[in-house]
Design an enzyme around this catalytic site. Structure first.
Site, PDB file in Angstrom:
ATOM      1  N   LYS A 224      74.671  44.488  50.509  1.00  0.00           N
ATOM      2  CA  LYS A 224      74.695  44.809  49.155  1.00  0.00           C
ATOM      3  C   LYS A 224      74.638  44.490  48.413  1.00  0.00           C
ATOM      4  O   LYS A 224      73.610  45.240  47.659  1.00  0.00           O
ATOM      5  CB  LYS A 224      75.896  46.321  49.452  1.00  0.00           C
ATOM      6  CG  LYS A 224      76.429  46.723  50.737  1.00  0.00           C
ATOM      7  CD  LYS A 224      78.284  47.366  50.373  1.00  0.00           C
ATOM      8  CE  LYS A 224      78.332  47.112  51.855  1.00  0.00           C
ATOM      9  NZ  LYS A 224      80.147  46.773  51.322  1.00  0.00           N
TER      10      LYS A 224
HETATM   11  N1  GLU Z   1      86.319  45.890  54.108  1.00  0.00           N
HETATM   12  C1  GLU Z   1      85.763  44.541  55.012  1.00  0.00           C
HETATM   13  C2  GLU Z   1      84.173  44.520  54.807  1.00  0.00           C
HETATM   14  O1  GLU Z   1      83.700  44.985  54.447  1.00  0.00           O
HETATM   15  C3  GLU Z   1      85.921  44.304  56.373  1.00  0.00           C
HETATM   16  C4  GLU Z   1      87.519  44.002  56.404  1.00  0.00           C
HETATM   17  C5  GLU Z   1      87.521  44.127  58.214  1.00  0.00           C
HETATM   18  O2  GLU Z   1      86.676  44.371  59.312  1.00  0.00           O
HETATM   19  O3  GLU Z   1      88.500  43.239  58.493  1.00  0.00           O
HETATM   20  O4  GLU Z   1      83.745  43.069  54.656  1.00  0.00           O
END
Ligand code: GLU
Length: 267
Positions: A224
């Site tokens: 992003k």
């Molecule tokens: N929140 C994390 C991300 O968007 C992913 C965490 C996970 O899948 O363990 O990169």
């Protein structure tokens, strides 16, 4: 034991192709196993949260035909659970207060045996076990890492008082009974740390599937931050084309129809 998968986006911007691939990939693995697929918004790092982006991500996932099971879990509402886990780690001697400011590279262990005189507690660190942690990733095969030498003792509660991703993800996956973690392979290097925490907390270790990352023309990860384009969500034609690209990236060719039908035929 029946399969429980999940998708856990961080609401730091709109959904992009890389996150769509992770969403579709985790959905496919869970559904092919006849399992459930849960949704968790990883908004634990509140300063990085972009207001409205969680809602935007959820609306985009729905537009792409993805349906999750049960209630959405929001990390920002689960501080109590993380506090409890930290208390358990503390009672078992797995963590210590650290007075160091941000360090680069492997943490040298300065505060491991107590805060040096004149230092105040800032963060809380987990004592990395000095042993090789091995796991079998479904796509990568055997992966081995000694966290003590790769990162050293790592932060589980930050100097700003927020819980670190590593702890939150481990607590949530266990509390939601997740048995299968499917995500981008940028997180392969976090997995040994997460397994070390699972062992310290007495949790089971899920199955891991780290999907290849979608890269830009320079071979870099699409994120992003570096301006990966948000996915189209309005024009049906473009939604279908983008879903076909995501599925093809996962090695699946389906006839273009509605998003829902395309996902069903990918199963
Ligand atoms: N929140 C994390 C991300 O968007 C992913 C965490 C996970 O899948 O363990 O990169």
């Amino acid at each position: 034991m029946s399969t429980v998968g999940r998708f856990a986006p961080s609401p730091t911007g709109p959904l992009h192709l890389g996150s769509l691939v992770a969403a579709v990939g985790s959905w496919l693995y869970a559904r092919r196993a006849g399992g459930r697929w849960l949704m968790r918004i990883e908004d634990v790092d509140t300063p990085r949260v972009v207001p409205g982006s969680a809602e935007e991500i959820l609306a985009a996932l729905t537009r792409y035909g993805l349906e999750w099971d049960g209630e959405i879990v929001w990390q920002s509402r689960r501080t109590r659970l993380y506090e409890d886990a930290l208390a358990t780690l503390r009672a078992r001697g797995f963590v210590y207060d650290c007075g160091c400011s941000r360090t680069d590279g492997v943490y040298p262990g300065t505060c491991r045996n107590g805060l040096p005189a004149g230092r105040e507690a800032r963060a809380v660190r987990f004592r990395a076990p000095d042993e090789v942690i091995a796991f079998d990733d479904v796509l990568h095969g055997r992966v081995e890492e000694n966290v003590a030498t790769s990162v050293g003792d790592f932060v589980v509660k930050r100097a700003d008082g927020l819980f670190a991703y590593q702890l939150a993800v481990v607590v949530d996956d266990a509390e939601q009974s997740v048995t299968q973690v499917v995500r981008g392979d940028d997180l392969l290097s976090s997995t040994a740390r997460q397994i070390a925490l699972q062992r310290a907390l007495g949790y089971a270790t899920p199955e891991y599937v780290h999907l290849p990352l979608v890269r830009n023309a320079d071979g870099e990860k699409l994120s992003k931050r570096d301006g990966a384009l948000p996915l189209p969500t309005l024009d049906e034609r473009r939604v279908v084309e983008t879903l076909a690209i995501a599925l093809r990236f996962l090695g699946i060719d389906v006839k273009e129809s509605t998003p829902r039908e395309m996902l069903e035929s990918a199963l």
